[in-house]
Write a protein that holds these residues in place. Structure first.
Motif, mmCIF file in Angstrom:
data_model
loop_
_atom_site.group_PDB
_atom_site.id
_atom_site.type_symbol
_atom_site.label_atom_id
_atom_site.label_comp_id
_atom_site.label_asym_id
_atom_site.label_seq_id
_atom_site.Cartn_x
_atom_site.Cartn_y
_atom_site.Cartn_z
ATOM 1 N N TYR A 187 0.850 -1.189 0.000
ATOM 2 C CA TYR A 187 0.000 0.000 0.000
ATOM 3 C C TYR A 187 0.887 1.240 0.000
ATOM 4 N N ALA A 188 0.695 2.110 -0.974
ATOM 5 C CA ALA A 188 1.396 3.394 -1.048
ATOM 6 C C ALA A 188 2.892 3.283 -0.752
ATOM 7 N N GLY A 189 3.555 2.334 -1.380
ATOM 8 C CA GLY A 189 5.005 2.250 -1.271
ATOM 9 C C GLY A 189 5.526 1.367 -0.147
ATOM 10 N N ASN A 190 4.658 0.914 0.722
ATOM 11 C CA ASN A 190 5.079 0.015 1.807
ATOM 12 C C ASN A 190 4.458 -1.360 1.642
ATOM 13 N N LEU A 191 5.187 -2.354 2.164
ATOM 14 C CA LEU A 191 4.570 -3.666 2.271
ATOM 15 C C LEU A 191 3.780 -3.645 3.578
ATOM 16 N N VAL A 192 2.494 -4.004 3.516
ATOM 17 C CA VAL A 192 1.711 -3.950 4.753
ATOM 18 C C VAL A 192 1.436 -5.339 5.329
ATOM 19 N N GLU A 193 1.456 -6.369 4.476
ATOM 20 C CA GLU A 193 1.208 -7.715 4.996
ATOM 21 C C GLU A 193 1.854 -8.744 4.072
ATOM 22 N N TRP A 194 2.326 -9.836 4.653
ATOM 23 C CA TRP A 194 2.961 -10.900 3.865
ATOM 24 C C TRP A 194 2.753 -12.218 4.602
ATOM 25 N N ALA A 195 2.100 -13.171 3.951
ATOM 26 C CA ALA A 195 1.834 -14.458 4.601
ATOM 27 C C ALA A 195 1.438 -15.479 3.543
ATOM 28 N N SER A 196 1.210 -16.716 3.980
ATOM 29 C CA SER A 196 0.736 -17.726 3.035
ATOM 30 C C SER A 196 -0.668 -17.329 2.567
ATOM 31 N N THR A 197 -1.035 -17.802 1.376
ATOM 32 C CA THR A 197 -2.329 -17.448 0.816
ATOM 33 C C THR A 197 -3.461 -17.820 1.765
ATOM 34 N N GLU A 198 -3.357 -19.008 2.322
ATOM 35 C CA GLU A 198 -4.401 -19.487 3.212
ATOM 36 C C GLU A 198 -4.557 -18.552 4.414
ATOM 37 N N GLU A 199 -3.422 -18.166 4.968
ATOM 38 C CA GLU A 199 -3.418 -17.281 6.131
ATOM 39 C C GLU A 199 -4.036 -15.918 5.777
ATOM 40 N N ILE A 200 -3.695 -15.402 4.574
ATOM 41 C CA ILE A 200 -4.266 -14.114 4.148
ATOM 42 C C ILE A 200 -5.787 -14.241 4.021
ATOM 43 N N LEU A 201 -6.232 -15.331 3.416
ATOM 44 C CA LEU A 201 -7.672 -15.486 3.222
ATOM 45 C C LEU A 201 -8.411 -15.656 4.545
ATOM 46 N N LYS A 202 -7.804 -16.384 5.469
ATOM 47 C CA LYS A 202 -8.504 -16.667 6.728
ATOM 48 C C LYS A 202 -8.259 -15.614 7.790
ATOM 49 N N ASN A 203 -6.994 -15.169 7.901
ATOM 50 C CA ASN A 203 -6.636 -14.317 9.039
ATOM 51 C C ASN A 203 -5.937 -13.032 8.634
ATOM 52 N N ALA A 204 -6.400 -12.377 7.567
ATOM 53 C CA ALA A 204 -5.759 -11.118 7.207
ATOM 54 C C ALA A 204 -5.857 -10.183 8.406
ATOM 55 N N GLU A 205 -4.740 -9.520 8.711
ATOM 56 C CA GLU A 205 -4.687 -8.683 9.901
ATOM 57 C C GLU A 205 -4.767 -7.200 9.560
ATOM 58 N N HIS A 206 -4.105 -6.819 8.480
ATOM 59 C CA HIS A 206 -3.992 -5.394 8.191
ATOM 60 C C HIS A 206 -5.330 -4.848 7.676
ATOM 61 N N PRO A 207 -5.762 -3.681 8.192
ATOM 62 C CA PRO A 207 -7.046 -3.124 7.752
ATOM 63 C C PRO A 207 -7.119 -2.934 6.229
ATOM 64 N N TYR A 208 -5.992 -2.641 5.571
ATOM 65 C CA TYR A 208 -6.046 -2.496 4.114
ATOM 66 C C TYR A 208 -6.297 -3.843 3.447
ATOM 67 N N SER A 209 -5.615 -4.883 3.903
ATOM 68 C CA SER A 209 -5.835 -6.215 3.326
ATOM 69 C C SER A 209 -7.294 -6.618 3.473
ATOM 70 N N LYS A 210 -7.835 -6.328 4.646
ATOM 71 C CA LYS A 210 -9.238 -6.695 4.874
ATOM 72 C C LYS A 210 -10.162 -5.942 3.935
ATOM 73 N N ALA A 211 -9.903 -4.643 3.773
ATOM 74 C CA ALA A 211 -10.735 -3.837 2.880
ATOM 75 C C ALA A 211 -10.649 -4.366 1.450
ATOM 76 N N LEU A 212 -9.435 -4.749 1.059
ATOM 77 C CA LEU A 212 -9.213 -5.263 -0.291
ATOM 78 C C LEU A 212 -10.013 -6.550 -0.500
ATOM 79 N N LEU A 213 -9.971 -7.431 0.485
ATOM 80 C CA LEU A 213 -10.704 -8.687 0.372
ATOM 81 C C LEU A 213 -12.206 -8.427 0.271
ATOM 82 N N ASN A 214 -12.672 -7.389 0.958
ATOM 83 C CA ASN A 214 -14.106 -7.098 0.936
ATOM 84 C C ASN A 214 -14.556 -6.323 -0.296
ATOM 85 N N ALA A 215 -13.619 -5.715 -0.999
ATOM 86 C CA ALA A 215 -14.003 -4.850 -2.121
ATOM 87 C C ALA A 215 -14.082 -5.592 -3.450
ATOM 88 N N THR A 216 -13.832 -6.894 -3.444
ATOM 89 C CA THR A 216 -13.831 -7.636 -4.697
ATOM 90 C C THR A 216 -15.267 -7.879 -5.178
#
Ligand code: ATP
Ligand code: ATP
Ligand code: SF4
Ligand code: SF4
Ligand code: MG
Ligand code: MG
Lengths: 334, 322
Positions: free
Chosen positions: B227-256
């Protein structure tokens, strides 16, 4: 012609020559890039064009926009026969018809700053405007595509922008003259969901306010379903199915449309037929097929498909399909 | 599994007339052998800049100002030009965002691929021609069309030629910058299953830069979100889908967008990406984050491991737990 129709395309055809063979035994074969395509777009309507890579979408758009000459056929725009226009008249119509090109890297002049790129159409077609007014329009256009504040972007050259930012400048250039027709070729392919939503809503807003009519080429079905009133599905240079968006996406009739939709909607169907549908090697558009062009990949084919080319037929409610077996298909799937 | 590429604290800035654009700042991640890593994020967030920094393709007024990039233990940022010539194509290759950046309009596509093969591999012309035809067929283009010029291909075909070209010298790591973006779903499925196959057969590692979240989640092993030049989250795909932590990652998952519910208006994440020129020290997502508090406006959250293999840059957890 019905005067609610803005664009009418009649038996449009384009053949290219492709060179094959060895150096000594050169062969030339025809590629039927666009093969007798017919469609109409009403004023204020958005017609989506979907179909596989190389099926003739861009070629169709380029002929409509008069950037390429047709091999045969007709293009009518607002009652004017575009194929037989003098150059001076074509230039006049250009203001009303704009194209958003597929590859923004290819189409933005690398030596021009964003402000000059957007100023160019205004200088050509809005000669009466004061300089300050034009600058204001340019800034508005830049902010409308979600590049804010405009001052930070307008003095950059294209190479100082990211891919998606360039694509948005190309969109701004197309809408700045408020044209009545836009042919958009994969206009949002490089944009992520959140930016894309803003841009799509901007185009829908223009339609609401000024009755903008569009031909919208996309490979993204969710974008197509959000934007388009009707969708035409192309396969090897032909339209194989055309109809209201909801019908195409939720009740597709042609096996090829079913295949396209299944990748996103019905993974089971896709997985079941995967071997067939994912084709090895290029789709062969070099011969005018005797039978149905889709027969090499079709999971539903019958013997008639090999010998007779299906004609496009109406299923009612402006839904048309070119497939011998569509009635059986409907039964099988319902 | 061994690490092929490791990027540590990479920062790349551009000089502009308004000040310094911090396009990439303090980015760290790594790629394992045979792994497919998805790098995703909004338009303009720095994905291409990361790729170009790794390959040393950043030009003035841009500059890699800090960090290191290790490819099989060798620091690319310190490599000489002749080292780089040896590494590009054979060790690491890129499929650029626009196929036209890979292809020269005045030569036939075949000649361009053949030249690359002859330059980097010890084969004769005839073998190079054969390999070129085979590469084209791999991406679904009739091998006989190697004598065509780029403008004789459709947009998606040019993209596929660029993919074939990147694979020409059997690289160990391929960076694909949105290379399947302009392709229809069936062709995309075909190209991706091709890359997947090669990945298994040749133990190829891939960095897949994309904004297409569903595609990335369906094929990548791990996902890094920018996000905007920084890495905000990095994990296995499964972990991102189940337990995304960063508010931006969560917003991204919800905006699809959701095809089965076309009536739903597509909602964007409210607000827009901050301007990267002269950006102050802060969490760059704070202008759009529903949870932002004072600290987020004054400090940059550290990118740290919250559980094994799951990295996040956000103050929220700290705040809640203490
Ligand atoms: N030469 C340059 N001068 C100034 N700013 C630049 C330059 N090149 C890139 N930028 C800026 O750096 C940021 C990151 O650009 P980059 O191309 O890496 O984005 P990206 O994530 O690949 O986006 P996209 O998905 O749109 O391609 C953007 O905001 C862009 O405007
Ligand atoms: N100038 C040309 N010379 C020769 N063949 C061409 C030319 N332009 C296009 N073609 C061929 O015509 C066919 C249709 O191309 P077109 O660009 O219309 O496809 P498309 O549907 O836009 O595909 P994509 O989704 O990949 O952009 C392709 O087989 C292409 O190779
Ligand atoms: S006509 Fe036959 S081969 Fe063609 S799409 Fe219909 S069922 Fe398939
Ligand atoms: S650090 Fe603060 S602003 Fe940034 S994402 Fe976390 S809560 Fe939101
Ligand atoms: Mg095209
Ligand atoms: Mg990019």
């Amino acid at each position: 012609m019905d005067n609610s129709v803005l664009l009418k395309v009649n038996l449009l055809k384009k053949t290219f020559v492709k060179k094959t063979g060895t150096l000594l035994k050169r062969k030339k074969t025809d590629v039927f890039a666009v093969n007798n395509v017919n469609f109409e777009i009403r004023k204020g309507e958005i017609l989506g064009i979907i179909g596989e890579s190389g099926c003739g979408k861009t070629t169709t758009a380029r002929m409509v926009m008069r950037l390429m000459k047709e091999t045969s056929g007709e293009v009518w725009f607002d009652g004017v026969d575009l194929c037989n226009l003098k150059e001076s008249e074509t230039n006049k119509i250009r203001k009303k018809m704009q194209m958003i090109f597929q590859d923004p890297y290819d189409t933005l002049n690398p030596g021009m700053r964003v402000v000059d790129i957007l100023m160019e159409p205004l200088n050509a077609h809005e000669k009466n405007l004061e300089y300050q007014e034009k600058v204001k329009l340019v800034k508005e256009a830049i902010e409308s595509i979600e590049l804010k504040p405009a001052e930070d972007y307008m003095y950059r050259y294209p190479h100082q922008l990211s891919g998606g930012q360039r694509q948005r400048i190309a969109i701004a250039r197309a809408v700045i003259l408020k044209p009545s027709f836009i042919a958009a070729d994969e206009p949002t392919s490089m944009l992520d969901v959140s930016v894309r939503a803003g841009i799509l809503n901007l185009l829908l807003e223009l339609r609401k306010k000024m009755g903008l009519t569009m031909m919208f080429i996309t490979h993204d079905l969710s974008t197509a379903s959000y934007m388009c009133d009707r969708i035409a599905v192309m396969y090897q240079g032909r339209i194989v199915e055309i109809g209201p968006t909801q019908k195409i996406i939720h009740a597709p009739s042609h096996p090829y449309t079913k295949a396209l939709v299944s990748v996103v909607k019905d993974l089971n169907y896709f997985i079941k037929n995967r071997e067939r549908l994912i084709f090895d090697g290029e789709v062969d558009a070099t011969r005018e097929a005797v039978g149905c062009p889709f027969v090499t990949r079709c999971p539903h084919q019958e013997s008639v498909c090999h010998s007779k080319s299906p004609k496009i037929e109406s299923l009612g409610n402006s839904h048309e399909v070119a497939c011998h077996c569509h009635e059986d298909l409907l039964e099988r799937t319902s | 599994m061994s690490t092929v590429l490791s990027v540590e604290n990479l920062s790349t800035f551009f000089k502009t007339d308004k000040g310094i654009a911090k396009a990439v700042e303090n980015v760290s991640f790594s790629v394992d052998e045979g792994e497919m890593l998805g790098l995703i994020g909004e338009s303009g967030c720095g994905k291409t800049t990361v790729a170009q920094s790794i390959l040393r393709l950043i030009e003035y007024p841009g500059k890699v100002v800090a960090g290191s990039v290790y490819l099989n233990g060798k620091n690319l940022l310190k490599a000489t030009d002749s080292d780089l010539t040896g590494l590009r194509w054979r060790e690491i290759s890129v499929i650029p965002q626009s196929a036209m950046n890979a292809l020269n309009p005045v030569y036939t596509v075949g000649d361009q691929i053949i030249e690359a093969i002859l330059l980097h591999d010890n084969v004769n012309k005839k073998e190079a021609v054969e390999r070129t035809k085979k590469l084209l067929e791999l991406v679904g283009i009739d091998g006989e069309r190697w004598k065509s010029y780029p403008h004789e291909f459709s947009g998606g075909m040019k993209q596929r030629v660029a993919i074939a070209m990147a694979l020409a010298c059997n690289p160990k790591l391929v960076i694909s910058d949105e290379s399947t973006t302009g392709l229809d779903v069936l062709t995309q499925a075909q190209v991706i299953s091709l890359i997947k196959n090669l990945q298994k057969k040749m133990n190829l590692s891939v960095i897949l830069i994309s904004h297409d979240l569903p595609m990335v989640t369906s094929i990548c092993d791990r996902i890094a979100i920018m996000y905007a030049g920084n890495l905000v989250e990095w994990a296995s795909t499964e972990e991102i889908l189940k337990n995304a932590e960063h508010p931006y990652s969560k917003a991204l998952l919800n905006a699809t967008p959701d095809l089965s519910n076309p009536e739903r208006e597509v909602t964007s994440i409210p607000g827009s990406v901050p301007n990267l020129v002269n950006i102050p020290t802060c969490c760059r997502f704070h202008t759009r984050c529903p949870y932002a508090f004072d600290r987020c406006r004054q400090e940059t959250p550290e990118f740290k491991e919250i559980k094994p293999g799951h990295y996040v840059a956000c103050f929220l957890e700290e705040e809640q737990n203490g």
